[in-house]
Design an enzyme around this catalytic site. Structure first.
Site, mmCIF file in Angstrom:
data_model
loop_
_atom_site.group_PDB
_atom_site.id
_atom_site.type_symbol
_atom_site.label_atom_id
_atom_site.label_comp_id
_atom_site.label_asym_id
_atom_site.label_seq_id
_atom_site.Cartn_x
_atom_site.Cartn_y
_atom_site.Cartn_z
ATOM 1 N N GLN A 89 10.547 50.784 3.739
ATOM 2 C CA GLN A 89 10.408 50.394 2.338
ATOM 3 C C GLN A 89 11.583 50.848 1.483
ATOM 4 O OE1 GLN A 89 6.610 52.093 1.209
ATOM 5 N NE2 GLN A 89 5.462 50.757 2.594
ATOM 6 N N HIS A 151 6.983 54.818 0.852
ATOM 7 C CA HIS A 151 6.593 55.372 -0.452
ATOM 8 C C HIS A 151 7.731 56.111 -1.154
ATOM 9 C CE1 HIS A 151 2.024 55.398 0.761
ATOM 10 N NE2 HIS A 151 2.627 54.239 1.011
ATOM 11 N N GLU A 244 -4.219 51.769 -9.138
ATOM 12 C CA GLU A 244 -4.570 52.302 -10.463
ATOM 13 C C GLU A 244 -3.595 51.879 -11.546
ATOM 14 O OE1 GLU A 244 -6.326 56.578 -8.780
ATOM 15 O OE2 GLU A 244 -4.767 56.552 -10.315
ATOM 16 N N TYR A 254 -2.939 63.253 -11.564
ATOM 17 C CA TYR A 254 -3.625 61.969 -11.396
ATOM 18 C C TYR A 254 -4.449 61.906 -10.113
ATOM 19 C CZ TYR A 254 -1.361 60.668 -15.630
ATOM 20 O OH TYR A 254 -0.987 60.657 -16.952
ATOM 21 N N TYR A 265 -6.205 53.537 5.731
ATOM 22 C CA TYR A 265 -6.030 52.242 6.381
ATOM 23 C C TYR A 265 -6.845 52.146 7.670
ATOM 24 C CZ TYR A 265 -2.225 51.718 3.067
ATOM 25 O OH TYR A 265 -1.489 51.631 1.907
#
Length: 373
Positions: A89, A151, A244, A254, A265
């Protein structure tokens, strides 16, 4: 190590078609819209911003910074980018302009970087003359590095005081989001020179890194300023469920992974809790996940019925979501452009009232959305 040299980065450009397609008409709820393809055959475009002269800058995750000028994709990519790694990613991520770009030609890039210790998220500052980046300086690096390629987050936004907010994902190692001596899994607020911003909530706390503004964030893929309050709004990916929408407020936890509306997953529960004392609840969440990416408040005049609404792209569910708001309460969620069948990576409010979209694929596109004629 996956490093793209300038020569290698230029080779795919020979295959790019820069012609603008005719606009297609779509029903977007009660509104009919035109989607004009402004550029296509971009390799996983990730972010878009607008230059003062009306041109656009687009990042390709594959490691290129592209210019769209007068509705045409410039064939040659900008040169002088910092060394970056393209893996999983990671790659070239966000681009935003200095608040005084017109005077100083300074922009900021977020990207993945690799060395012998692993990969991480970096932010560099540079001058951009329209073709070339110079005076490139790394002003932020999330530490420690790790071997994962997931991420990285990388979304950035300036607040009204000129401080830079940077999202860093948990790097796919969820417990790091609660370790406040680890830069992963939170939002960092720095000055344009890379120092912790004055007024950061943890400056006098030796247990928390000085640049942290919030923590407990899994992987923020959208950040934008509220047009009236000036607060930073964000959204982040949950696992299976639990994407979110949040307001990024100083010092808040958070909750990831202590609380979540999602599961792993594999199907295994992550937490039995969706709320707990000391944790900030989301304003809104999706279950199942839509994989949100890109985020913009609508503030233009072309769509008066959308004034103040929040738009979110969806990668997994291939749609654009319009969230109607009453203050901080989401009163309605409407799915748009489902017939487009594209992974929407970024959503931007254009300077002339249009919404702009990026689609995530090996032949990604830049769309301009205006009312149908």
């Amino acid at each position: 190590m996956t490093i793209r040299s300038p020569l290698l980065l230029l080779i795919p450009l020979l295959l790019h078609n820069t012609a603008v397609d005719a606009a297609d008409v779509y029903e977007a709820g009660s509104v009919r819209v035109q989607l004009a393809v402004i550029a296509k055959n971009l390799e996983h475009p990730w972010s878009l911003t607008f230059l003062p002269d009306g041109s656009q800058l687009v990042t390709e995750r594959a490691g290129r910074l592209r210019v769209i000028r007068d509705g045409t994709l410039v064939r040659e990519a900008a040169t002088g980018l910092p060394e970056l790694a393209v893996a999983g990613q990671g790659g070239l991520l966000d681009v935003i302009l200095h608040p005084e770009f017109e005077d100083n030609q300074t922009l900021f890039l977020s990207y993945a970087h690799r060395n012998s210790n692993g990969m991480t998220t970096r932010v560099a500052r540079a001058r951009f003359d329209g073709k070339y980046l110079s005076n490139v300086e790394v002003i932020f690096e999330a530490l420690p590095r790790s071997k994962t390629t997931r991420h990285f987050a990388g979304r950035m936004v300036f607040d009204p005081e000129g401080h830079l907010y940077i999202s860093v994902g948990d790097r796919g190692e969820k417990d790091r989001a609660q370790n406040t001596r680890d830069d992963a899994g939170g939002v960092h607020r720095i000055t344009i020179n890379g120092e912790p911003a004055p007024g950061n909530p943890f400056l006098n706390n030796s247990d928390v890194n000085d640049s942290f503004f919030t923590y407990g964030n899994r992987n923020i893929q959208g950040m934008t300023l509220h047009p009236k309050t000036g607060e930073v709004w964000s959204h982040e990916h949950g696992p299976r469920g639990g994407d979110e929408v949040n307001i990024i407020r100083a010092g808040n936890d958070y909750g990831w992974p202590k609380v979540t509306y999602g599961i792993a997953y594999s199907g295994v529960p992550i937490s039995s809790k969706t709320t707990m004392a000391g944790v900030t609840d989301p304003l809104y969440y999706w279950d199942p996940s839509i994989a949100p990416s890109g985020m913009a408040f609508y503030t233009g005049d072309l769509f008066p019925e959308w004034q103040g609404d929040l738009f979110v792209g969806a990668l997994k569910m291939r749609k654009l979501v319009r969230l109607s708001l009453d203050g901080e309460n989401v009163t309605n969620a409407e799915d748009l452009l489902t017939g487009l069948n594209e992974r929407i990576r970024d959503v931007r409010m254009g300077p002339k009232g249009a919404l702009w979209l990026l689609t995530d694929s090996a032949k990604g596109k830049v769309y301009r959305m205006t009312p149908a004629k």
